[in-house]
Design an enzyme around this catalytic site. Structure first.
Site, short mmCIF file in Angstrom:
data_model
loop_
_atom_site.label_atom_id
_atom_site.label_comp_id
_atom_site.label_asym_id
_atom_site.label_seq_id
_atom_site.Cartn_x
_atom_site.Cartn_y
_atom_site.Cartn_z
N ASP A 36 -94.73 -41.88 -15.12
CA ASP A 36 -95.61 -42.66 -14.26
C ASP A 36 -96.77 -43.30 -15.02
O ASP A 36 -97.07 -44.48 -14.82
CB ASP A 36 -96.14 -41.73 -13.15
CG ASP A 36 -96.26 -42.49 -11.87
OD1 ASP A 36 -95.32 -43.25 -11.56
OD2 ASP A 36 -97.29 -42.33 -11.19
N SER A 75 -100.87 -44.28 -0.73
CA SER A 75 -100.72 -43.57 -1.99
C SER A 75 -99.28 -43.65 -2.46
O SER A 75 -98.36 -43.79 -1.64
CB SER A 75 -101.09 -42.09 -1.82
OG SER A 75 -100.12 -41.50 -0.98
N LYS A 76 -99.12 -43.51 -3.74
CA LYS A 76 -97.78 -43.71 -4.28
C LYS A 76 -96.81 -42.59 -3.93
O LYS A 76 -95.61 -42.73 -4.07
CB LYS A 76 -97.83 -43.94 -5.79
CG LYS A 76 -98.37 -42.80 -6.59
CD LYS A 76 -98.37 -43.18 -8.05
CE LYS A 76 -99.20 -42.21 -8.86
NZ LYS A 76 -99.69 -42.76 -10.09
N ARG A 77 -97.33 -41.47 -3.46
CA ARG A 77 -96.43 -40.40 -3.04
C ARG A 77 -95.67 -40.82 -1.77
O ARG A 77 -94.60 -40.34 -1.49
CB ARG A 77 -97.20 -39.12 -2.72
CG ARG A 77 -98.01 -38.58 -3.87
CD ARG A 77 -97.24 -37.56 -4.69
NE ARG A 77 -98.00 -37.24 -5.89
CZ ARG A 77 -97.93 -37.94 -7.01
NH1 ARG A 77 -97.14 -39.00 -7.10
NH2 ARG A 77 -98.63 -37.61 -8.07
#
Ligand code: GLU
Length: 482
Positions: free
Chosen positions: A410, A253-255
């Site tokens: 984003d 995930s982009k986190r």
């Protein structure tokens, strides 16, 4: 193998090009090549609100950068086109008619209010099957025909009992209880197909022999298998690749990891190193060698030997491998790589107008323009102070920067100065910050300096990936200040 091997990827153009798309593309490309078959690119843009032209262009561009060329697709054409689902509406409608006529699908006129009520009741009763209750399934075809002009969707009539057994090349047979599967919507009320319908119809019409895709689609497989049955078609071979994971084993995930291919390109990963690394996700060469080319992979890949352990996408290991590839280049090749990217005329010609006014000697260029070329910028105490407007706390600032990033920057695909300015300005109002406060904070975050060339032009030239990475880092640094 009896059929010609035809594989495909079917990305939805709804955001930045994802590393998972490259992963699936790599295995599909390699498998088609191993067997002298064809690799197809299909654009699944049936979600009208989320699909986006800029995103589609970025998918093409990223795959070209990686060198994963396709034999058929929206841009190159081919015998089974069009390859963009938004251009195939008529085909889906015809196929749905066929299913309705054969009793495998039915129109559903239930309003949203009714569906909400059904769901609320099911939840209140603690029912295990939460989903459509089949209300319209019982309607006589003649009655349904009379109501044809009313808004409706079309649903697939799933079997009510028994099991649906699906077969995955890596997992063998998996049985799903039919009762737990909803009567899937096939055609939405706007006349557009859902993913499930369009995906199955196209895989069949495009003569796809092997569907090699991410594990997250495995749960859709019983619906797809039921659709193949309803149409009377032979299904392709299904092979669901293991999920890529963050270091903590959660789904990538982009986190926790950069997931946009644009990030890797901008940060200077070599495409061949990234492909090599992705090939190691679930696959090992027969001789355990960790470094190999795309050509070797495409010669030796056997789907059956993919392992399902949940490979971890580890940025450090990728960087280590990338370093090895860099050391494997001749100096002239290295120079060429730099010139194709950060030190290329294209990029320099964007940077120079922003710097020209502000330097006195040519060597000032390196000093002043440093932030255009490095990955992260350092925030010294002075800069950190400027990041936080007077009267605001570091924590507030961190929160504002993070909200700006996650909710406004984003999702932005069209990363142009005018768009950036209008987003930042309207965000000021929503956040209750003055433009001076916000612009200074963002300026320091993305350049590391309190004085920089015009902010929005600078952000546009730096690009989304760099700005995102630096704003996230600045917010992180602020949060840890007491
Ligand atoms: N449109 C789906 C996606 O975005 C395709 C999934 C599949 O390969 O069937 O991943």
């Amino acid at each position: 193998m009896s059929r010609t091997v035809r594989t495909r990827i079917a990305p939805s153009p709804t955001g930045d090009p994802h590393v998972g798309t490259a992963y699936a593309a790599l295995f599909n490309y390699a498998f088609a090549h191993t067997h002298g078959g064809q690799f197809i690119l299909r654009i699944e843009d049936t979600d009208r609100t989320r699909s986006n032209q800029a995103s589609e262009a970025m998918i093409f561009e990223a795959l070209h950068w990686l060198g994963l060329t396709w034999d058929e697709g929206p841009d190159v054409g081919g015998p089974c086109g069009p390859y963009r689902q938004s251009e195939r509406s008529e085909i889906y409608r015809e196929h749905v008619k066929r299913l309705i006529n054969a009793g495998h699908a039915y129109p559903c006129f239930c309003s949203k209010e009714r569906l909400d009520k059904v769901r609320a009741r099911q939840q209140a009763e603690g029912s295990t099957t939460v989903g459509y209750d089949g209300h319209c399934r019982a309607m006589a075809p003649a009655d349904a025909a009379l109501r044809r002009g009313e808004p409706h969707v079309v649903r697939l009539a799933m079997p009510r009992e028994g099991q649906i057994v699906v077969k995955d090349l890596l997992r063998g047979e998996i049985a799903f209880e039919a009762a737990g599967i909803d009567d899937q919507v096939l055609l939405k009320s706007d006349g557009f197909p859902t993913y499930h319908l369009a995906n199955v119809v196209d895989d069949h019409l495009m003569e796809i022999s092997h569907v090699i895709r991410a594990e997250e689609w495995l749960s859709s497989l019983p619906k797809h298998v039921q659709l193949y049955r309803a149409f009377g078609w032979e299904p392709p071979v299904f092979c669901h690749l293991p999920l890529l994971r963050n270091a903590d084993r959660s789904k990538i995930s982009k986190r926790k990891n950069p997931v946009s291919l644009n990030y890797y390109r901008r940060a200077g990963y070599l495409p061949e190193a990234l492909l090599n690394y992705l090939a190691l996700m679930g696959w090992a060469m027969p001789d355990e060698r960790e470094e190999f080319s795309l050509e070797e992979f495409a010669r030796l890949l056997e789907l059956e030997r993919i392992t399902l352990g949940g490979p971890i996408f580890d940025l450090e290991k990728l960087s280590w491998l990338n370093g090895k590839y860099i050391r494997g280049l001749t100096v002239v090749q290295l120079l060429e790589r730099l010139r194709a990217g950060l030190l290329g005329d294209d990029y320099l010609l964007q940077v120079l107008p922003l710097i020209q006014e502000r330097i006195e000697t040519l060597e000032d260029f390196l000093d002043y323009g440093r932030f255009f070329f490095v990955g992260d910028v350092a925030y010294d105490d002075q800069a950190l102070k400027k990041l936080v407007p007077k009267g605001r706390t570091p924590q507030d600032t961190a929160k504002v920067l993070k909200t700006l990033l996650d909710e406004h920057l984003d999702p932005l695909l069209d990363w142009q100065p005018e768009r950036l300015e209008s987003i930042l300005r309207s965000f000021c109002e929503a956040a209750g910050w003055s433009p001076n406060e916000l612009f200074m904070s963002v300026r320091v975050a993305v350049t590391g300096r309190a004085a920089s060339p015009p902010l929005f032009d600078t952000m546009a030239v730096l690009g989304k990936e760099v700005c995102r990475r630096r704003i996230r880092r600045a917010a992180g640094a602020l949060k840890s200040i007491k």
